[in-house]
Design a protein around this motif. Structure first.
Motif, PDB file in Angstrom:
ATOM      1  N   ARG A 110      77.029  63.362  25.225  1.00  0.00           N
ATOM      2  CA  ARG A 110      75.607  63.244  25.550  1.00  0.00           C
ATOM      3  C   ARG A 110      75.361  61.854  26.111  1.00  0.00           C
ATOM      4  O   ARG A 110      76.070  60.910  25.774  1.00  0.00           O
ATOM      5  CB  ARG A 110      74.723  63.394  24.302  1.00  0.00           C
ATOM      6  CG  ARG A 110      74.597  64.819  23.826  1.00  0.00           C
ATOM      7  CD  ARG A 110      75.530  64.978  22.724  1.00  0.00           C
ATOM      8  NE  ARG A 110      75.221  66.164  21.912  1.00  0.00           N
ATOM      9  CZ  ARG A 110      76.161  66.832  21.308  1.00  0.00           C
ATOM     10  NH1 ARG A 110      77.422  66.490  21.425  1.00  0.00           N
ATOM     11  NH2 ARG A 110      75.858  67.860  20.571  1.00  0.00           N
TER      12      ARG A 110
ATOM     13  N   GLU B  24      74.059  67.093  27.912  1.00  0.00           N
ATOM     14  CA  GLU B  24      72.619  66.863  27.940  1.00  0.00           C
ATOM     15  C   GLU B  24      72.343  65.372  27.999  1.00  0.00           C
ATOM     16  O   GLU B  24      73.218  64.554  27.738  1.00  0.00           O
ATOM     17  CB  GLU B  24      71.900  67.496  26.751  1.00  0.00           C
ATOM     18  CG  GLU B  24      72.063  66.781  25.450  1.00  0.00           C
ATOM     19  CD  GLU B  24      71.368  67.512  24.301  1.00  0.00           C
ATOM     20  OE1 GLU B  24      70.821  68.606  24.490  1.00  0.00           O
ATOM     21  OE2 GLU B  24      71.409  66.972  23.187  1.00  0.00           O
TER      22      GLU B  24
ATOM     23  N   ALA C 103      65.083  65.288  34.927  1.00  0.00           N
ATOM     24  CA  ALA C 103      65.361  66.707  34.681  1.00  0.00           C
ATOM     25  C   ALA C 103      65.481  67.469  36.001  1.00  0.00           C
ATOM     26  O   ALA C 103      66.354  68.334  36.157  1.00  0.00           O
ATOM     27  CB  ALA C 103      64.265  67.324  33.809  1.00  0.00           C
TER      28      ALA C 103
ATOM     29  N   THR D 213      71.580  70.639  33.884  1.00  0.00           N
ATOM     30  CA  THR D 213      71.857  69.860  32.678  1.00  0.00           C
ATOM     31  C   THR D 213      70.542  69.551  31.967  1.00  0.00           C
ATOM     32  O   THR D 213      69.630  68.987  32.578  1.00  0.00           O
ATOM     33  CB  THR D 213      72.587  68.545  33.024  1.00  0.00           C
ATOM     34  OG1 THR D 213      73.806  68.859  33.708  1.00  0.00           O
ATOM     35  CG2 THR D 213      72.899  67.734  31.769  1.00  0.00           C
ATOM     36  N   PRO D 214      70.424  69.902  30.690  1.00  0.00           N
ATOM     37  CA  PRO D 214      69.159  69.686  29.981  1.00  0.00           C
ATOM     38  C   PRO D 214      68.850  68.206  29.741  1.00  0.00           C
ATOM     39  O   PRO D 214      69.751  67.399  29.508  1.00  0.00           O
ATOM     40  CB  PRO D 214      69.346  70.393  28.648  1.00  0.00           C
ATOM     41  CG  PRO D 214      70.680  71.017  28.661  1.00  0.00           C
ATOM     42  CD  PRO D 214      71.415  70.582  29.877  1.00  0.00           C
TER      43      PRO D 214
ATOM     44  N   ARG E 131      66.194  65.940  27.267  1.00  0.00           N
ATOM     45  CA  ARG E 131      65.342  66.077  26.087  1.00  0.00           C
ATOM     46  C   ARG E 131      64.670  64.742  25.801  1.00  0.00           C
ATOM     47  O   ARG E 131      65.273  63.688  25.989  1.00  0.00           O
ATOM     48  CB  ARG E 131      66.179  66.506  24.884  1.00  0.00           C
ATOM     49  CG  ARG E 131      66.945  67.803  25.132  1.00  0.00           C
ATOM     50  CD  ARG E 131      67.713  68.275  23.911  1.00  0.00           C
ATOM     51  NE  ARG E 131      66.834  68.744  22.863  1.00  0.00           N
ATOM     52  CZ  ARG E 131      66.263  69.954  22.835  1.00  0.00           C
ATOM     53  NH1 ARG E 131      66.488  70.801  23.819  1.00  0.00           N
ATOM     54  NH2 ARG E 131      65.491  70.316  21.845  1.00  0.00           N
TER      55      ARG E 131
ATOM     56  N   PRO F 148      69.272  71.005  18.415  1.00  0.00           N
ATOM     57  CA  PRO F 148      69.238  69.918  19.398  1.00  0.00           C
ATOM     58  C   PRO F 148      68.071  68.972  19.108  1.00  0.00           C
ATOM     59  O   PRO F 148      67.013  69.403  18.645  1.00  0.00           O
ATOM     60  CB  PRO F 148      69.041  70.643  20.729  1.00  0.00           C
ATOM     61  CG  PRO F 148      69.576  72.017  20.494  1.00  0.00           C
ATOM     62  CD  PRO F 148      69.267  72.324  19.045  1.00  0.00           C
TER      63      PRO F 148
ATOM     64  N   ARG G 209      62.549  67.265  22.108  1.00  0.00           N
ATOM     65  CA  ARG G 209      61.957  68.390  22.837  1.00  0.00           C
ATOM     66  C   ARG G 209      62.490  68.449  24.253  1.00  0.00           C
ATOM     67  O   ARG G 209      62.652  67.418  24.901  1.00  0.00           O
ATOM     68  CB  ARG G 209      60.436  68.209  22.892  1.00  0.00           C
ATOM     69  CG  ARG G 209      59.781  68.438  21.535  1.00  0.00           C
ATOM     70  CD  ARG G 209      58.344  68.031  21.559  1.00  0.00           C
ATOM     71  NE  ARG G 209      58.309  66.603  21.195  1.00  0.00           N
ATOM     72  CZ  ARG G 209      57.413  65.736  21.611  1.00  0.00           C
ATOM     73  NH1 ARG G 209      56.453  66.097  22.396  1.00  0.00           N
ATOM     74  NH2 ARG G 209      57.463  64.484  21.226  1.00  0.00           N
ATOM     75  N   PRO G 210      62.727  69.661  24.768  1.00  0.00           N
ATOM     76  CA  PRO G 210      63.230  69.778  26.142  1.00  0.00           C
ATOM     77  C   PRO G 210      62.184  69.337  27.161  1.00  0.00           C
ATOM     78  O   PRO G 210      60.984  69.481  26.939  1.00  0.00           O
ATOM     79  CB  PRO G 210      63.551  71.264  26.292  1.00  0.00           C
ATOM     80  CG  PRO G 210      62.828  71.953  25.198  1.00  0.00           C
ATOM     81  CD  PRO G 210      62.569  70.958  24.121  1.00  0.00           C
TER      82      PRO G 210
ATOM     83  N   GLU H  85      60.815  69.927  30.910  1.00  0.00           N
ATOM     84  CA  GLU H  85      60.833  70.851  32.041  1.00  0.00           C
ATOM     85  C   GLU H  85      60.667  70.048  33.323  1.00  0.00           C
ATOM     86  O   GLU H  85      59.770  69.222  33.427  1.00  0.00           O
ATOM     87  CB  GLU H  85      59.667  71.856  31.917  1.00  0.00           C
ATOM     88  CG  GLU H  85      59.761  72.746  30.692  1.00  0.00           C
ATOM     89  CD  GLU H  85      61.011  73.597  30.687  1.00  0.00           C
ATOM     90  OE1 GLU H  85      61.445  74.061  31.758  1.00  0.00           O
ATOM     91  OE2 GLU H  85      61.572  73.813  29.585  1.00  0.00           O
TER      92      GLU H  85
END
Length: 159
Positions: free
Chosen positions: A6, A55, A83, A89-90, A92, A143, A146-147, A149
């Motif tokens: 990460r 991530e 993002a 690839t996420p 967060r 995880p 928070r993701p 967007e």
């Protein structure tokens, strides 16, 4: 715990601290300090690719009461752009209260003078942030944070 490296990102107004974890997600280590501005997203994307990260964790600076100020807004904006650049690839957002303070204290305790901290404090803050996120994932088996967007793509010229 998920397997894979990460990347931790501590976004400042002038510099961005970057850290990475080992693939097992046990330990965060410093990578570099990226100058904020032109080319910063490209450099972070290159680091993510180089380390084959699963991530990216971006620090969300909040006050002790949990309120978000201007710095949090800037971190959210940066995370959204990152993002969009890194998809799929996420990315967060993870609460980073006191990471810079903890990093400065750790550097001072290890003998790094205040004048010399400027170049490495951002990396140290990214290490604290990422280590906290790794520890959170290990404790909760979820995880961290928070993701983010990515912003919707523009369909045409702005009106």
């Amino acid at each position: 715990m998920r397997f894979g490296s990460r990347i931790g990102v501590d976004v400042g107004s002038v510099r961005i601290g970057v850290a990475r974890s080992d693939p097992s997600g046990l330990l965060a280590t410093p990578v570099e300090t990226v100058r904020r501005g032109k080319g910063d997203l490209a450099r972070i994307a290159a680091i993510v690719e180089e380390h084959e990260a699963i991530e990216v964790v971006v620090g969300l600076p909040t006050s002790l009461s949990g309120r978000e100020g201007q710095a949090a807004g800037l971190a959210r904006e940066f995370a959204a752009k990152l993002a969009a650049r890194l998809a799929p690839t996420p990315v967060r957002l993870f609460d980073e209260r006191l990471t810079t303070v903890a990093a400065q204290h750790g550097l001072r305790a290890s003998g790094v003078r205040a004048r010399k901290q400027r170049g490495v404090v951002d990396q140290a803050a990214a290490v604290v942030l990422l280590q906290d996120a790794l520890d959170s994932e290990r404790a909760t088996e979820r995880p961290p944070g928070r993701p983010v967007e990515p912003p919707p793509a523009a369909d045409g010229p702005a009106s």
